[in-house]
Design an enzyme around this catalytic site. Structure first.
Site, short mmCIF file in Angstrom:
data_model
loop_
_atom_site.label_atom_id
_atom_site.label_comp_id
_atom_site.label_asym_id
_atom_site.label_seq_id
_atom_site.Cartn_x
_atom_site.Cartn_y
_atom_site.Cartn_z
N ARG A 126 44.58 -2.91 14.65
CA ARG A 126 43.40 -2.99 15.50
C ARG A 126 43.53 -4.06 16.57
O ARG A 126 42.91 -3.99 17.61
CB ARG A 126 42.16 -3.29 14.66
CG ARG A 126 41.69 -2.14 13.84
CD ARG A 126 40.74 -2.57 12.76
NE ARG A 126 41.46 -3.32 11.74
CZ ARG A 126 40.97 -3.61 10.55
NH1 ARG A 126 39.76 -3.24 10.24
NH2 ARG A 126 41.69 -4.27 9.69
N LYS A 149 38.45 -9.18 -7.06
CA LYS A 149 37.43 -8.96 -6.05
C LYS A 149 36.50 -7.82 -6.47
O LYS A 149 36.97 -6.71 -6.71
CB LYS A 149 38.12 -8.58 -4.73
CG LYS A 149 37.58 -9.31 -3.51
CD LYS A 149 38.54 -9.14 -2.38
CE LYS A 149 37.84 -8.74 -1.10
NZ LYS A 149 38.79 -8.41 -0.05
N SER A 185 35.75 -2.05 7.11
CA SER A 185 34.84 -1.77 6.00
C SER A 185 33.89 -2.94 5.79
O SER A 185 32.69 -2.74 5.54
CB SER A 185 35.61 -1.52 4.71
OG SER A 185 36.46 -0.43 4.86
#
Ligand code: ADP
Length: 162
Positions: free
Chosen positions: A90, A41, A127
């Site tokens: 989250r 990545k 992000s």
């Protein structure tokens, strides 16, 4: 002496990450923020840049260090003698994603994963979303440390010019 690993891609570090790192640092004698390397990545920032940005944002946390690792996180934790992994949660999506990894890691090595619930003020923050919004000119100033914000805008401008 208690020590924990706080892993992630941190591309780049956000105020949500910093909240988790700061809270982990109050629970453990030592916390190592570990930038996980994913060679397949291409990040917006290099691993060295990510480390620099985390270092700049955590100078006041004396028991926090930064490292990077390629491979199984639990191998790193074992090698360095850390007994816990700390992650932020989250949402239920995070939980569904994290649970099997945490169980696998426990099974493989006995290293436990401890979850800290995200501050509701940051639970929407990732992000990838910060990068996407910033790319289209949205204001992400309050979502990342000031030095990260400057680097983020500069890098996005560079990428657009490529
Ligand atoms: P992302 O790219 O989604 O921001 P990372 O892979 O860098 O995330 O995340 C590393 C760890 O930080 C994960 O445990 C993730 O759940 C946690 N994390 C990321 N953003 C937040 C946030 N806003 N609040 C709490 N924890 C977070």
């Amino acid at each position: 002496m208690t020590g924990a690993v706080c892993p992630g891609s941190f591309d780049p570090v956000t105020v949500g990450h910093l909240d988790i790192i700061t809270r982990a640092a109050t629970q453990f004698d030592e916390v190592v923020v570990t930038v996980m390397i994913n060679k397949s990545k291409r990040g917006l920032f290099t691993v060295d840049e990510r480390i620099e940005m985390i270092a700049e944002a955590t100078t006041q946390l004396k028991n926090v260090t930064i490292a990077s690792w390629h491979g199984l996180l639990v191998d790193y934790a074992k090698q360095e003698g850390y007994t816990a992994i700390v992650k932020g949660l989250r949402s239920a999506n995070d939980f569904d994603y994290e649970l099997p990894m945490a169980q696998m890691n426990q099974k493989l090595t006995g290293v436990d994963t401890l979850f800290l619930t995200a501050d509701p003020a940051y639970s929407f923050l990732s992000s990838s979303l910060v990068k996407e919004v910033a790319t289209f000119g949205g204001d992400v100033k309050d979502m990342v440390p000031a030095s990260v914000h400057a680097r983020l805008l500069a890098r996005i401008a560079e990428r657009k010019a490529e």
